[in-house]
Design a protein around this motif. Structure first.
Motif, mmCIF file in Angstrom:
data_model
loop_
_atom_site.group_PDB
_atom_site.id
_atom_site.type_symbol
_atom_site.label_atom_id
_atom_site.label_comp_id
_atom_site.label_asym_id
_atom_site.label_seq_id
_atom_site.Cartn_x
_atom_site.Cartn_y
_atom_site.Cartn_z
ATOM 1 N N VAL A 1 -16.535 22.307 -43.248
ATOM 2 C CA VAL A 1 -17.647 21.358 -43.183
ATOM 3 C C VAL A 1 -17.511 20.477 -41.951
ATOM 4 O O VAL A 1 -16.456 20.424 -41.316
ATOM 5 N N ASN A 2 -18.582 19.775 -41.644
ATOM 6 C CA ASN A 2 -18.581 18.725 -40.628
ATOM 7 C C ASN A 2 -18.452 17.397 -41.368
ATOM 8 O O ASN A 2 -19.343 17.008 -42.128
ATOM 9 N N GLU A 3 -17.357 16.695 -41.151
ATOM 10 C CA GLU A 3 -17.101 15.471 -41.900
ATOM 11 C C GLU A 3 -18.065 14.330 -41.546
ATOM 12 O O GLU A 3 -18.130 13.330 -42.275
ATOM 13 N N GLU A 4 -18.842 14.498 -40.476
ATOM 14 C CA GLU A 4 -19.866 13.501 -40.172
ATOM 15 C C GLU A 4 -20.901 13.410 -41.290
ATOM 16 O O GLU A 4 -21.565 12.383 -41.461
ATOM 17 N N VAL B 1 -27.524 18.255 -48.528
ATOM 18 C CA VAL B 1 -27.176 17.660 -47.237
ATOM 19 C C VAL B 1 -26.461 18.702 -46.387
ATOM 20 O O VAL B 1 -25.480 19.312 -46.821
ATOM 21 N N GLY B 2 -26.974 18.905 -45.174
ATOM 22 C CA GLY B 2 -26.375 19.885 -44.269
ATOM 23 C C GLY B 2 -25.051 19.413 -43.717
ATOM 24 O O GLY B 2 -24.882 18.229 -43.397
ATOM 25 N N THR B 3 -24.123 20.353 -43.595
ATOM 26 C CA THR B 3 -22.795 19.994 -43.090
ATOM 27 C C THR B 3 -22.206 21.115 -42.241
ATOM 28 O O THR B 3 -21.017 21.396 -42.303
ATOM 29 N N LYS B 4 -23.081 21.761 -41.456
ATOM 30 C CA LYS B 4 -22.616 22.863 -40.591
ATOM 31 C C LYS B 4 -21.594 22.335 -39.588
ATOM 32 O O LYS B 4 -21.845 21.347 -38.896
#
Length: 398
Positions: free
Chosen positions: A374-377, A354-357
């Motif tokens: 990370v991007n917490e979304e 899962v991408g989390t840029k």
């Protein structure tokens, strides 16, 4: 309202809780095999819930949470690891690690927080699905021999029909889900090589057996394992990562120690890589008149994503593409390794990327970097994606 809609509604209501848990874990990381407080947090989370919790599973703080639905059906395993790394955090975040020299630099805090939240939502809906879900909260993924092998060997997962997990990667855009069919992550072996020579004065090398020169020769020769001993169509990596040879200007060292790692995407290359290194070491002993001790440890196997289950996961998620995530990509295999491989040897399933840029970042820092962020979304993406998969697999029955 469908069961999936109910699950998503519950997850969305718990979004802030999921972020809060992740940040707490990030602030309080613990190293592999030392995750006592993290394990207690997980145990306390399930304490008053209608589930069976088994603690101290395997060779450390592993926790298995068994959720039983309304009737018989498949038994599905969902895994998240919870150990951190020996890294001093440099990321500029308000919830920076409070433990000096320890950091969640691989996203295991993300894995744990989304699985806790997904687990809670599944518990609240347990009267609406059949079968069993086993949440695998795993210790010590980062340090061999790892936690997964011992959890599998304990027998507590003998009844699994399928198993799934997720890993977050900031090198993938947030909103991207990556799937790999077949060999997905490399198997690995680690080695330590001690070369015992005969030290002496740097001005009279003829009276010595120079262990340092022998070590330098090994570094060069080890590269031929890939270039001349392996099939060029296969993926094999040999890296010498440390060379311990302290000394002064006029001292030829008596002994040197080298260490490194070998990675392979085809499990059949595990033993040939060792055989090739052993041949090189034997040749060095003869050529330089030194004694060598090679400590070579076969470690995590190749992570093999079962094709049928991987394709089915894509079919499930494709129906939601464009809602809570943007796209599905077919990622390339990685030379990194993962002890999730042991679960996939036990039961069919797949390991999802899962991408989390982080938002607004062009070149994100990779996993295991001191500035990893990370991007917490992506927490919600992880929870919904794995939630969709488990509901589908439970709904199909045996």
């Amino acid at each position: 309202m469908s069961l999936q809609e109910k699950l998503f509604e519950k997850l969305e209501a718990k979004a802030s809780q999921m972020v809060e848990t992740r940040r707490y874990l990030h602030e309080n990381p613990e190293l592999s095999f030392k995750e006592e407080n993290t394990a207690k947090l997980i145990e306390d989370f399930y304490k008053d819930k209608d589930v069976k919790v088994t603690s101290n599973v395997g060779n450390g703080y592993g926790i298995i949470v068994e959720i039983n639905g309304r009737g018989p059906g498949r038994t599905i395993g969902l895994r998240a690891d919870f150990d951190a790394l020996p890294i001093q955090e440099e990321a500029d975040v308000p919830f920076k690690s409070k433990n000096d020299g320890v950091m969640h630099a691989c996203g295991h805090d993300m894995h744990t927080s989304y699985l806790l939240t997904l687990g809670e939502a599944l518990i609240e809906l347990k009267d609406e699905w059949s079968g069993t879900v086993k949440l695998i909260h795993q210790h010590a993924e980062e340090v061999p021999p790892g936690g997964a092998k011992s959890i599998v060997e304990s027998g507590i997962l003998d009844d699994l029909d399928e198993v799934y997990g997720i890993h977050v990667f900031p090198m993938l855009d947030t909103g991207t889900i990556g799937l790999i069919e077949g060999n997905a992550m490399a198997g690995r072996s680690n080695f330590d090589l001690t070369i015992q020579g005969r030290g002496g004065h740097g001005a009279v090398p003829q009276s010595t057996r120079d262990a340092l020169v022998a070590g330098a020769y090994f570094i060069t020769e080890a590269q031929t394992i890939v270039s001349r001993r392996m099939n060029p169509m296969d993926s094999v990596v040999v890296s010498v990562t440390a060379f311990d040879a302290p000394g002064g200007y006029n001292v030829i060292q008596d002994k040197v120690v080298l260490r490194g790692t070998v990675r392979y995407l085809e499990e059949e290359n595990k033993v040939p890589a060792y055989d090739a290194m052993s041949d090189i070491v034997a040749g060095i002993e003869r050529s330089f008149g030194v004694e060598c001790s090679l400590d070579y440890v076969y470690d995590y196997p190749v992570t093999y994503n079962h094709p049928k289950e991987t394709r089915h996961v894509e079919e499930i998620l494709e129906k939601s593409r464009g809602t809570y995530f943007n796209e599905i990509v077919h990622s390339k295999p990685s030379s990194g390794s993962e002890d999730f491989s042991y679960y996939l040897e036990k039961a069919p399933g797949t390991f999802i990327n899962v991408g989390t840029k982080p938002e607004g970042v062009t070149e994100p820092y990779p996993n295991h970097h001191p500035k990893f962020d990370v991007n917490e979304e992506s927490l919600m993406i992880c929870a919904k994606a794995l939630g969709e998969v488990v509901l589908d697999r439970l709904g199909s029955g045996k």
